[in-house]
Design a protein around this motif. Structure first.
Motif, short mmCIF file in Angstrom:
data_model
loop_
_atom_site.label_atom_id
_atom_site.label_comp_id
_atom_site.label_asym_id
_atom_site.label_seq_id
_atom_site.Cartn_x
_atom_site.Cartn_y
_atom_site.Cartn_z
N VAL A 262 -5.43 1.00 -1.52
CA VAL A 262 -4.40 0.89 -2.40
C VAL A 262 -5.08 1.45 -3.81
N ILE B 27 4.96 -1.62 0.01
CA ILE B 27 4.20 -0.68 1.04
C ILE B 27 4.61 -0.96 2.33
N ALA C 21 10.10 2.53 0.65
CA ALA C 21 8.64 2.34 1.14
C ALA C 21 8.99 2.57 2.59
N VAL D 207 4.71 3.98 0.29
CA VAL D 207 4.82 3.01 -1.00
C VAL D 207 5.91 3.37 -1.92
N ALA E 28 -1.88 5.23 -1.74
CA ALA E 28 -2.19 4.47 -0.62
C ALA E 28 -2.78 5.48 0.38
#
Length: 227
Positions: free
Chosen positions: A8, A212, A156, A109, A100
């Protein structure tokens, strides 16, 4: 056996000179960038997309401008073959982005500024399931935070599933347990039960809510992007 790792990256705008950032974007990306009405919105977006390409270029040992990024049927960016075993997702605000990357699973995300919670007070019925609405606090500040977490978690997980807001967000129910959450849907949504949603926690995210989602749990390695 070592846990799978999702990398990330926290990206701030202005780290890449604008002429250099523009030079690595595709013609489609530049067309989109030029479609912004205000420069203050266009330049961060250009910075984030350029950083994304630079990160992927470093991982794939390719020049950033040569990376072929396509869009899936429901709008999710992805790599053309043969590099399609790299999965990635980008989310951004005016002053920060999260990018990410995974080598073994689809990911999604979402990043939202803390102040967004107040805006969500006006559209609860649009994205909350009735069961979620029933659990919301009557205290305004706490209600804002709850709504922000629900929205960010749904964004997400739906991005990880590759469907985005083509799936009605109010059909999902988010159930939080500590730093993790799971999503349930009134209709059949294949693969949803395996998704694990987590908060992305970092000192520089104190004024944001970031989530996430991926199939099952993976280790997160969080770092700042540096050109």
């Amino acid at each position: 056996m070592a846990s799978p790792v999702i990398q990330v990256f926290l990206i701030t705008p202005g780290m890449i000179p604008m002429d250099q950032a523009r030079a690595v974007l595709s013609s489609d990306e530049m067309e989109r960038a030029d479609g912004f009405i205000f420069k203050k919105h266009a330049e961060p977006w250009i910075s984030y997309r350029a950083a994304m390409r630079m990160i992927l270029g470093g991982m794939l040992d390719q020049s950033p401008e040569s990376i072929a990024i396509i869009t899936g049927a429901m709008g999710k960016p992805m790599l053309e073959k043969p590099e399609n075993n790299f999965y990635f997702n980008l989310s951004h605000c005016d002053h920060l982005a999260i990018f990410a990357v995974s080598t073994d699973r689809e990911i999604g995300v979402d990043l939202e500024p803390g102040i967004r919670g107040r805006e969500l007070l006006e559209c609860v019925d649009f994205f909350c399931h009735p069961e979620e609405i029933a659990t919301l606090s009557s205290q305004k500040n706490l209600r804002c935070q709850q709504l922000l977490e629900i929205w960010t978690a749904k964004e997400a997980v739906l991005k990880a599933m590759g469907v985005g807001l083509f799936q009605a967000p109010e059909s999902l129910k988010i159930r939080f347990s500590g730093t993790h959450a799971n999503a349930h849907c009134d209709a059949l949504l294949p693969g949803l039960s395996s998704q694990c949603i987590r908060r992305i926690e970092h000192p520089d995210l104190a004024d944001y809510t970031a989530m996430i989602s991926s199939a099952n749990v993976a280790k997160l390695e969080i770092q700042h992007f540096t050109p």
